[in-house]
Design an enzyme around this catalytic site. Structure first.
Site, mmCIF file in Angstrom:
data_model
loop_
_atom_site.group_PDB
_atom_site.id
_atom_site.type_symbol
_atom_site.label_atom_id
_atom_site.label_comp_id
_atom_site.label_asym_id
_atom_site.label_seq_id
_atom_site.Cartn_x
_atom_site.Cartn_y
_atom_site.Cartn_z
ATOM 1 N N GLU A 1 8.148 16.920 6.612
ATOM 2 C CA GLU A 1 9.121 15.840 6.342
ATOM 3 C C GLU A 1 9.796 16.075 4.989
ATOM 4 O OE1 GLU A 1 7.493 11.898 6.974
ATOM 5 O OE2 GLU A 1 7.228 12.238 9.126
ATOM 6 N N HIS B 1 22.201 5.818 32.336
ATOM 7 C CA HIS B 1 22.871 7.112 32.147
ATOM 8 C C HIS B 1 24.100 6.907 31.283
ATOM 9 C CE1 HIS B 1 24.348 11.114 32.993
ATOM 10 N NE2 HIS B 1 25.534 10.576 33.272
ATOM 11 N N GLY C 1 0.803 -1.224 0.000
ATOM 12 C CA GLY C 1 0.000 0.000 0.000
ATOM 13 C C GLY C 1 0.834 1.272 0.000
ATOM 14 N N THR C 2 0.179 2.352 0.424
ATOM 15 C CA THR C 2 0.818 3.669 0.452
ATOM 16 C C THR C 2 2.063 3.630 1.327
ATOM 17 O OG1 THR C 2 -1.371 4.668 0.280
ATOM 18 C CG2 THR C 2 0.407 6.103 1.037
ATOM 19 N N ILE D 1 3.390 15.736 6.020
ATOM 20 C CA ILE D 1 4.133 15.503 4.768
ATOM 21 C C ILE D 1 4.973 16.732 4.434
ATOM 22 C CG2 ILE D 1 3.905 15.184 2.264
ATOM 23 C CD1 ILE D 1 1.563 13.344 2.766
HETATM 24 P P1 FAD Z 1 -2.951 2.089 2.151
HETATM 25 O O1 FAD Z 1 -1.618 1.888 2.745
HETATM 26 O O2 FAD Z 1 -3.271 3.330 1.486
HETATM 27 O O3 FAD Z 1 -3.262 0.829 1.273
HETATM 28 C C1 FAD Z 1 -4.426 0.701 0.523
HETATM 29 C C2 FAD Z 1 -4.180 -0.269 -0.616
HETATM 30 O O4 FAD Z 1 -5.440 -0.609 -1.190
HETATM 31 C C3 FAD Z 1 -3.340 0.305 -1.751
HETATM 32 O O5 FAD Z 1 -2.263 -0.555 -2.031
HETATM 33 C C4 FAD Z 1 -4.308 0.372 -2.935
HETATM 34 O O6 FAD Z 1 -3.682 0.122 -4.184
HETATM 35 C C5 FAD Z 1 -5.283 -0.751 -2.588
HETATM 36 N N1 FAD Z 1 -6.591 -0.605 -3.220
HETATM 37 C C6 FAD Z 1 -7.378 0.510 -3.227
HETATM 38 N N2 FAD Z 1 -8.551 0.246 -3.864
HETATM 39 C C7 FAD Z 1 -8.486 -1.054 -4.266
HETATM 40 C C8 FAD Z 1 -9.372 -1.906 -4.959
HETATM 41 N N3 FAD Z 1 -10.582 -1.502 -5.358
HETATM 42 N N4 FAD Z 1 -8.982 -3.167 -5.213
HETATM 43 C C9 FAD Z 1 -7.771 -3.617 -4.815
HETATM 44 N N5 FAD Z 1 -6.890 -2.851 -4.136
HETATM 45 C C10 FAD Z 1 -7.248 -1.595 -3.854
HETATM 46 N N6 FAD Z 1 1.996 6.785 8.542
HETATM 47 C C11 FAD Z 1 2.716 6.471 9.632
HETATM 48 O O7 FAD Z 1 2.167 5.896 10.584
HETATM 49 N N7 FAD Z 1 4.053 6.752 9.711
HETATM 50 C C12 FAD Z 1 4.698 7.383 8.713
HETATM 51 O O8 FAD Z 1 5.900 7.623 8.814
HETATM 52 C C13 FAD Z 1 3.964 7.755 7.563
HETATM 53 N N8 FAD Z 1 4.567 8.390 6.544
HETATM 54 C C14 FAD Z 1 3.834 8.709 5.424
HETATM 55 C C15 FAD Z 1 4.480 9.391 4.402
HETATM 56 C C16 FAD Z 1 3.775 9.733 3.266
HETATM 57 C C17 FAD Z 1 4.459 10.481 2.154
HETATM 58 C C18 FAD Z 1 2.407 9.361 3.139
HETATM 59 C C19 FAD Z 1 1.636 9.690 1.894
HETATM 60 C C20 FAD Z 1 1.764 8.696 4.157
HETATM 61 C C21 FAD Z 1 2.483 8.373 5.322
HETATM 62 N N9 FAD Z 1 1.869 7.723 6.394
HETATM 63 C C22 FAD Z 1 2.595 7.420 7.507
HETATM 64 C C23 FAD Z 1 0.452 7.349 6.350
HETATM 65 C C24 FAD Z 1 0.321 5.859 6.003
HETATM 66 O O9 FAD Z 1 0.953 5.613 4.776
HETATM 67 C C25 FAD Z 1 -1.152 5.471 5.925
HETATM 68 O O10 FAD Z 1 -1.808 5.849 7.110
HETATM 69 C C26 FAD Z 1 -1.288 3.968 5.741
HETATM 70 O O11 FAD Z 1 -0.642 3.534 4.575
HETATM 71 C C27 FAD Z 1 -2.766 3.573 5.680
HETATM 72 O O12 FAD Z 1 -2.852 2.206 5.529
HETATM 73 P P2 FAD Z 1 -4.121 1.502 4.861
HETATM 74 O O13 FAD Z 1 -3.856 0.047 4.981
HETATM 75 O O14 FAD Z 1 -5.348 2.061 5.409
HETATM 76 O O15 FAD Z 1 -4.099 1.953 3.332
HETATM 77 P P1 NAD Z 2 -1.905 17.087 7.159
HETATM 78 O O1 NAD Z 2 -3.321 17.088 7.505
HETATM 79 O O2 NAD Z 2 -0.902 16.582 8.147
HETATM 80 O O3 NAD Z 2 -1.423 18.560 6.794
HETATM 81 C C1 NAD Z 2 -2.064 19.332 5.839
HETATM 82 C C2 NAD Z 2 -1.640 20.771 6.081
HETATM 83 O O4 NAD Z 2 -2.094 21.545 4.989
HETATM 84 C C3 NAD Z 2 -2.263 21.362 7.350
HETATM 85 O O5 NAD Z 2 -1.253 21.978 8.113
HETATM 86 C C4 NAD Z 2 -3.274 22.353 6.821
HETATM 87 O O6 NAD Z 2 -3.472 23.470 7.664
HETATM 88 C C5 NAD Z 2 -2.602 22.755 5.500
HETATM 89 N N1 NAD Z 2 -3.540 23.298 4.519
HETATM 90 C C6 NAD Z 2 -4.808 22.910 4.249
HETATM 91 N N2 NAD Z 2 -5.333 23.683 3.284
HETATM 92 C C7 NAD Z 2 -4.370 24.568 2.932
HETATM 93 C C8 NAD Z 2 -4.312 25.625 1.998
HETATM 94 N N3 NAD Z 2 -5.356 25.941 1.240
HETATM 95 N N4 NAD Z 2 -3.161 26.332 1.897
HETATM 96 C C9 NAD Z 2 -2.086 26.032 2.685
HETATM 97 N N5 NAD Z 2 -2.104 25.042 3.584
HETATM 98 C C10 NAD Z 2 -3.217 24.317 3.706
HETATM 99 O O7 NAD Z 2 -1.804 16.281 5.776
HETATM 100 P P2 NAD Z 2 -0.540 15.803 4.948
HETATM 101 O O8 NAD Z 2 0.702 16.446 5.442
HETATM 102 O O9 NAD Z 2 -0.915 15.935 3.516
HETATM 103 O O10 NAD Z 2 -0.483 14.268 5.311
HETATM 104 C C11 NAD Z 2 -1.585 13.394 4.993
HETATM 105 C C12 NAD Z 2 -1.701 12.285 5.992
HETATM 106 O O11 NAD Z 2 -0.584 11.416 5.906
HETATM 107 C C13 NAD Z 2 -1.753 12.816 7.398
HETATM 108 O O12 NAD Z 2 -2.996 12.484 7.947
HETATM 109 C C14 NAD Z 2 -0.668 12.130 8.129
HETATM 110 O O13 NAD Z 2 -1.122 11.529 9.315
HETATM 111 C C15 NAD Z 2 -0.145 11.052 7.191
HETATM 112 N N6 NAD Z 2 1.307 11.093 7.277
HETATM 113 C C16 NAD Z 2 1.890 10.657 8.429
HETATM 114 C C17 NAD Z 2 3.255 10.727 8.576
HETATM 115 C C18 NAD Z 2 3.876 10.286 9.856
HETATM 116 O O14 NAD Z 2 3.197 9.618 10.630
HETATM 117 N N7 NAD Z 2 5.128 10.596 10.116
HETATM 118 C C19 NAD Z 2 4.050 11.248 7.553
HETATM 119 C C20 NAD Z 2 3.426 11.697 6.413
HETATM 120 C C21 NAD Z 2 2.051 11.595 6.282
#
Ligand code: FAD
Ligand code: NAD
Length: 468
Positions: free
Chosen positions: A189, A446, A41-42, A186
């Site tokens: 990071e 420590h 996934g993502t 995002i």
């Molecule tokens: P996803 O991981 O989104 O998986 C969903 C899967 O379903 C995908 O592979 C998709 O292809 C598949 N799918 C969708 N529709 C269908 C369909 N109809 N049939 C078959 N397959 C389908 N979270 C953290 O906790 N720590 C982090 O450090 C972190 N970093 C992140 C960095 C970035 C840049 C991003 C974008 C996200 C980050 N997240 C992080 C958030 C995290 O990735 C998501 O919360 C997590 O992946 C959600 O898991 P999920 O299983 O719900 O879905």
């Molecule tokens: P986010 O909700 O963390 O941040 C979005 C930001 O965009 C907010 O600060 C918001 O105020 C701002 N924003 C909204 N509308 C705007 C506008 N019109 N102009 C300027 N700023 C605006 O969402 P994200 O950073 O896109 O991340 C998406 C999801 O992915 C989050 O829910 C996060 O939990 C997950 N994620 C988690 C990790 C981690 O756990 N380390 C890392 C990356 C992503």
């Protein structure tokens, strides 16, 4: 291939693969359907894992360039091979997706590659590339289809110059400059990754703070640290639109005086949140309902309006975090098995992998104030930690919020070295409702970063710190 299963999981992210593994461990005949060629996934492919790989590489580079000489290590002609940076990241992703293939086969889970769409509440059609679609029957379904990047009015993501995190993780050349819309997780990071390798970074954030949903002190501290590293942060700025100029991207926005401004950089990264992904799932052929934010509605058992269809992870309400999705995957498999699992949503930590790292669990001060709840604060700066001084990691603090009557821990907020790992001990304390006194009356090695938490507990309890 068998086409009838006890449990069919749709989506193989951290929610889906954890659900499938737990279901199989419990003896259910399990299948997982994934539309992409790789599992994970993502999180594994374009989220948690690749960002952390790039954060680690760029942190090494930045440390070598800015701190090694102080340690007495002189490197001549330090340079960055951007292609290798991206290739190593790809390799890390590959190792992780290969690991998931192994886990699926070890747990005898049927992996079906294709896009799932409900034809009824007990059957899906899986459309496959270059192959006939197949119908799969399930007694139970777990929807774990995750989320996709969202955007704002006036901003059209073209994946070329106006990009999402997915493209930002696979650029072919180091950008000279980048504008990031959104100073959330995002945004900060990605700003860290690119600023460390010399890209000029500007963050445009709509609200009055970076990472505005976390403890407000984090946003302030991060802004200061970002300024030291040359990252420009524009708060309370309203983006109006973006234009792809071919080899650059222009962003127009209203500044704090409501004056229209424009910035042109190599790329514009849109990081304004993500939306649940249910497109093409055929939910109209079931009784599954969406809420007002297009998330799948579930009850406390994570069951949809169709009692045999459950949903977990980013596609339902709650923080979009991999470990939240994973907890829910296990929870649903155990619920279907007749067990009574429990998730304490208040104790799901939030971590931001900037450097220093940020980690948070429980209530923030802002939330406690809103609830009208009394609380005590214990705050210890890493500047006063011997371990942090030895490592030249003196930025940040550990803050604990406790209940004045019994000392119960209400929230822990850390910005500092290895905060992501430090938070785990606090969560154990909170889960078992121990007090700040319980937490400081145990021995901490420590010198370690963890001593900062011991000192914070000492302060919140009223006893007073040893080292400040
Ligand atoms: P996803 O991981 O989104 O998986 C969903 C899967 O379903 C995908 O592979 C998709 O292809 C598949 N799918 C969708 N529709 C269908 C369909 N109809 N049939 C078959 N397959 C389908 N979270 C953290 O906790 N720590 C982090 O450090 C972190 N970093 C992140 C960095 C970035 C840049 C991003 C974008 C996200 C980050 N997240 C992080 C958030 C995290 O990735 C998501 O919360 C997590 O992946 C959600 O898991 P999920 O299983 O719900 O879905
Ligand atoms: P986010 O909700 O963390 O941040 C979005 C930001 O965009 C907010 O600060 C918001 O105020 C701002 N924003 C909204 N509308 C705007 C506008 N019109 N102009 C300027 N700023 C605006 O969402 P994200 O950073 O896109 O991340 C998406 C999801 O992915 C989050 O829910 C996060 O939990 C997950 N994620 C988690 C990790 C981690 O756990 N380390 C890392 C990356 C992503």
């Amino acid at each position: 291939m068998d086409t009838t299963f006890d449990i069919v999981v749709i989506g193989s992210g951290p929610g889906g693969y954890a659900a499938a593994i737990r279901a199989s461990q419990l003896g259910f005949k399990t299948a997982i359907v994934e539309k992409y060629n790789t599992l994970g996934g993502t999180c594994t492919n374009v989220g948690c894992i690749p960002t952390k790989a790039l954060l680690d590489s760029t942190q090494y580079y930045h440390t070598a360039a800015t701190k090694f000489a102080i340690h007495g290590i002189n490197l001549k002609d330090i340079s960055l091979d951007f292609t290798q940076l991206i290739n190593r990241k790809a390799d890390v992703v590959k190792q992780n997706t290969a690991g998931l293939n192994y886990l699926m086969s070890k747990n005898k889970i049927e992996v079906i590659t294709g896009t799932a769409s409900f034809v009824g509440s007990t059957e899906i059609k899986v459309s496959r590339l270059n192959e006939e679609p197949i119908l799969i029957k399930g007694t139970y379904f777990i929807i774990a289809t995750g989320s996709k990047p969202s955007t704002i009015p006036g901003v059209t993501i073209d994946k070329k110059r106006i990009i999402t995190s997915t493209e930002a993780l696979s650029l072919t050349e180091k950008p000279k400059s980048i504008t990031i819309i959104g100073g959330g997780v995002i945004g900060v990071e990605m700003a860290s990754i690119y600023s460390r390798i010399g890209t000029e970074v500007t963050i445009i954030e709509y609200s009055d703070s970076l990472i505005p949903t976390m403890d407000r002190e984090f946003g302030k501290e991060l802004k200061k640290l970002f300024a030291k590293n040359g990252i420009k942060v524009l708060l309370n700025h309203k983006v109006q639109g973006t234009v792809n100029n071919g080899d650059t991207a222009a962003v127009t926005f209203l500044d704090t005086n409501n004056t229209l401004q424009e910035i042109t950089t190599d790329y514009c990264l849109v990081a304004v949140g993500r939306k649940p992904y249910t497109e093409g799932l055929g939910l109209e052929n079931t009784s599954v309902k969406l809420d007002d934010r297009e998330r799948i509605s579930v009850n406390e058992k994570l069951q949809t309006a169709n009692p045999n269809i459950y949903a977990i992870g980013d596609v339902i309400a709650g923080p979009m975090l991999a470990h939240k999705a994973e907890e829910e995957g296990v929870f649903v498999a155990e619920t279907i098995n007749g067990q009574k699992p429990h998730i304490n949503y208040n104790l799901i930590p939030g971590v931001v992998y900037t450097w220093p790292e940020i980690a948070s669990v429980g209530f923030t001060e802002e939330e406690l104030k809103k609830q009208g709840k009394d609380y005590r604060v214990g705050k210890f700066p890493f500047l006063a930690s011997a371990r942090a001084r030895a490592a030249m990691e003196k930025d940040g603090f550990a803050k604990v919020l406790t209940d004045p009557k019994y000392g119960e821990i209400l929230g822990i907020h850390i910005i500092g070295p290895r905060a992501a790992d430090l938070i785990a001990q606090g969560i154990i304390g909170m889960e078992y409702e121990v007090t700040d006194e319980d937490m400081f009356r145990i021995s901490y090695a420590h010198p370690t970063y963890s001593e900062a938490l011991k000192e914070a507990y000492l302060i919140s309890s009223g006893q007073g710190a040893i080292n400040i």
